[in-house]
Enzyme design. Sequence first.
Site, PDB file in Angstrom:
ATOM      1  N   THR A  31       0.780  -1.115   0.011  1.00  0.00           N
ATOM      2  CA  THR A  31       0.022  -0.011   0.181  1.00  0.00           C
ATOM      3  C   THR A  31       0.966   1.259  -0.004  1.00  0.00           C
ATOM      4  O   THR A  31       0.602   2.099  -0.655  1.00  0.00           O
ATOM      5  CB  THR A  31      -1.077   0.030   1.203  1.00  0.00           C
ATOM      6  OG1 THR A  31      -1.425  -1.304   1.589  1.00  0.00           O
ATOM      7  CG2 THR A  31      -2.073   0.879   0.939  1.00  0.00           C
ATOM      8  N   SER A  54       6.819   0.288  -2.870  1.00  0.00           N
ATOM      9  CA  SER A  54       7.382  -0.787  -3.424  1.00  0.00           C
ATOM     10  C   SER A  54       8.728  -1.236  -2.780  1.00  0.00           C
ATOM     11  O   SER A  54       9.461  -0.571  -2.520  1.00  0.00           O
ATOM     12  CB  SER A  54       7.434  -0.515  -5.145  1.00  0.00           C
ATOM     13  OG  SER A  54       8.363   0.465  -5.377  1.00  0.00           O
ATOM     14  N   LYS A  77      12.760  -0.227   0.407  1.00  0.00           N
ATOM     15  CA  LYS A  77      11.527   0.196   0.284  1.00  0.00           C
ATOM     16  C   LYS A  77      11.365   1.531  -0.305  1.00  0.00           C
ATOM     17  O   LYS A  77      11.741   2.549   0.509  1.00  0.00           O
ATOM     18  CB  LYS A  77      10.631  -0.108   1.475  1.00  0.00           C
ATOM     19  CG  LYS A  77       9.065   0.313   1.607  1.00  0.00           C
ATOM     20  CD  LYS A  77       8.482  -0.308   2.670  1.00  0.00           C
ATOM     21  CE  LYS A  77       7.117   0.007   2.845  1.00  0.00           C
ATOM     22  NZ  LYS A  77       6.487  -0.618   3.893  1.00  0.00           N
ATOM     23  N   ASP A 102      -0.828  -4.902  11.900  1.00  0.00           N
ATOM     24  CA  ASP A 102      -1.139  -5.421  10.787  1.00  0.00           C
ATOM     25  C   ASP A 102      -0.334  -6.759  10.219  1.00  0.00           C
ATOM     26  O   ASP A 102       0.240  -6.732   9.243  1.00  0.00           O
ATOM     27  CB  ASP A 102      -0.714  -4.470   9.759  1.00  0.00           C
ATOM     28  CG  ASP A 102      -1.385  -4.757   8.383  1.00  0.00           C
ATOM     29  OD1 ASP A 102      -2.131  -5.659   8.336  1.00  0.00           O
ATOM     30  OD2 ASP A 102      -0.767  -4.115   7.367  1.00  0.00           O
TER      31      ASP A 102
HETATM   32  N1  LIG Z   1      13.049  -6.644   4.358  1.00  0.00           N
HETATM   33  C1  LIG Z   1      12.649  -7.248   3.136  1.00  0.00           C
HETATM   34  N2  LIG Z   1      13.222  -8.237   2.442  1.00  0.00           N
HETATM   35  C2  LIG Z   1      12.538  -8.713   1.392  1.00  0.00           C
HETATM   36  N3  LIG Z   1      11.270  -8.676   1.170  1.00  0.00           N
HETATM   37  C3  LIG Z   1      10.728  -7.501   1.723  1.00  0.00           C
HETATM   38  C4  LIG Z   1      11.455  -6.868   2.780  1.00  0.00           C
HETATM   39  N4  LIG Z   1      10.352  -6.066   3.341  1.00  0.00           N
HETATM   40  C5  LIG Z   1       9.268  -6.072   2.403  1.00  0.00           C
HETATM   41  N5  LIG Z   1       9.456  -7.011   1.454  1.00  0.00           N
HETATM   42  C6  LIG Z   1       8.529  -7.713   0.554  1.00  0.00           C
HETATM   43  O1  LIG Z   1       7.655  -6.545   0.064  1.00  0.00           O
HETATM   44  C7  LIG Z   1       6.276  -6.712   0.507  1.00  0.00           C
HETATM   45  C8  LIG Z   1       5.474  -5.396   0.803  1.00  0.00           C
HETATM   46  O2  LIG Z   1       6.402  -4.866   1.935  1.00  0.00           O
HETATM   47  P1  LIG Z   1       5.645  -3.970   2.916  1.00  0.00           P
HETATM   48  O3  LIG Z   1       4.610  -4.753   3.567  1.00  0.00           O
HETATM   49  O4  LIG Z   1       6.681  -3.366   4.109  1.00  0.00           O
HETATM   50  O5  LIG Z   1       5.013  -2.805   2.222  1.00  0.00           O
HETATM   51  P2  LIG Z   1       3.617  -1.934   2.471  1.00  0.00           P
HETATM   52  O6  LIG Z   1       3.638  -0.859   1.553  1.00  0.00           O
HETATM   53  O7  LIG Z   1       3.859  -1.443   3.943  1.00  0.00           O
HETATM   54  O8  LIG Z   1       2.491  -3.263   2.424  1.00  0.00           O
HETATM   55  P3  LIG Z   1       1.397  -3.162   3.090  1.00  0.00           P
HETATM   56  O9  LIG Z   1       0.498  -3.179   1.893  1.00  0.00           O
HETATM   57  O10 LIG Z   1       1.317  -4.709   3.432  1.00  0.00           O
HETATM   58  O11 LIG Z   1       0.957  -2.401   4.071  1.00  0.00           O
HETATM   59  C9  LIG Z   1       6.395  -7.724   1.678  1.00  0.00           C
HETATM   60  O12 LIG Z   1       5.263  -8.587   1.823  1.00  0.00           O
HETATM   61  C10 LIG Z   1       7.489  -8.473   1.039  1.00  0.00           C
HETATM   62  O13 LIG Z   1       7.164  -9.509   0.312  1.00  0.00           O
END
Ligand SMILES: Nc1ncnc2c1ncn2[C@@H]1O[C@H](COP(=O)(O)OP(=O)(O)OP(=O)(O)O)[C@@H](O)[C@H]1O
Length: 453
Positions: free
Chosen positions: A14, A17, A33, A125
């Site tokens: 969300t 990436s 990220k 979450d």
């Molecule tokens: N440290 C990491 N190493 C490898 N892959 C990762 C790592 N952090 C996140 N990911 C991958 O990226 C995806 C999304 O990361 P994250 O959940 O931090 O993003 P978000 O935008 O906060 O997502 P959400 O929609 O769950 O809130 C994770 O489900 C995982 O597959």
Amino acid sequence: MERFTIIKEVGNGTFGSVWRALSKQSGEVVAIKKMKKKYYSWEECINLREVKSLRKMNHSNVVKLKEVIRENDVLYFVFEYMECNLYQLMKDRRKPFSEVEVRNWCFQVFQGLTYIHQRGYFHRDLKPENLLASKETIKIADFGLAREINSQPPFTEYVSTRWYRAPEVLLQSPVYGPPVDMWAMGAIMAELFTLRPLFPGSSEADEIYKICCVIGSPTKTEWSQGLELASAINYQYPQVSGVHLSTLMPGVSQDAVNLISSLCSWDPCKRPTAMEALQHPFFQSCFYIPPSLRPNKPALAKTPPVGPNLESKSGRKYPGRLSNPKPLNSFSTPVKSQASLSSGVQRKLELNNQHVANDKKQKSDAKQLPKYRPPGLNSLNKSPGNLGKSRGVADATEKLGNMTLGPGGKLLAKRSSMPPPMKAGGWHQQSDLFVGRSQEVLPARSYVRKVAG
Ligand SMILES: Nc1ncnc2c1ncn2[C@@H]1O[C@H](COP(=O)(O)OP(=O)(O)OP(=O)(O)O)[C@@H](O)[C@H]1O
């Protein structure tokens, strides 16, 4: 960012990436990220929950935030890299994980949670996508929604992915805490055993319905506050008796079933804390090594049968039997026909659907969607025995009654004549708990899968 060589996208959530990258200086593989939102000052970044909470975390079962970089108003988090997430492991899996595997993973997650909760935070979450694995090690990731336990309620904004969302959150309790993480862990643990989500609700109302079908509707003795919360928002629980959890996970040990059952207790106070969970008989064969005595390697569950060596603060007892030994009703056998046994594709749509709903909730959803008709007024106000048979017809009638033709001839949910929810303030006023079941028959939007790879 020129210090890194970007390799490939590994996730898309969300808020950002996530990319696998290589540090040019150290040769270390990292996960970067890239946040979707622009940040025009450092103050804005420093105040982000993810930064505030993760900066303080240093535990072998919590993913390490190495750096925060702001470049051209774009914010990047540099994390230690993990090979995959638990959802990816489950979706590629044909046969269920062994009890040893589930035990190893859950033991680590509960250690991470013990640390997080003791530091005064809760995650809010937890879901398989946020539990990252590399070989046998598992780490908790994505602190975008983490909260300080002592921060001021009411907590009104969006919280947690629906399938793992605790009942008190679904019922819009203004106050909640670490037990929401424990609920999520119960649902995740069950999913690891069955490879199917335990409570795959298609809306908030359906989520509660699915929970009732599994653990039975809450009684006053079980969760009196839950009845108050429901009546405050004019919600009526469906009267369902639930099933014995072990029927949903045949072959799973009584200890495991018993732990899942206590984690998925209606009343947050009746759920074990993370530290209590570590002492559950299910983990009897696991060593807990306090962080202070640990080498830099993560503490994995080891198998020699050594009793739990944690001191129990509350002296919570784990009975050998389930606390919900209710007779099977018509929902016990057709579990396979429930969405819980639907395909991974279904899951993807559901999860993505709700993420999008989350993004836009405040703006548009409530304007377009009807208010929820309490199930008690509809098909659910029936004796449990008849429920299974009559539900299909009643639901279909209800759905059609709630449909209207929208642009392009699509069936849309129309507004119901139910009074608006009584609670004021926050987006929860627009919660889909008040959305009729008709919403379920709307065509699924074709979102791309969030998790790549
Ligand atoms: N440290 C990491 N190493 C490898 N892959 C990762 C790592 N952090 C996140 N990911 C991958 O990226 C995806 C999304 O990361 P994250 O959940 O931090 O993003 P978000 O935008 O906060 O997502 P959400 O929609 O769950 O809130 C994770 O489900 C995982 O597959």
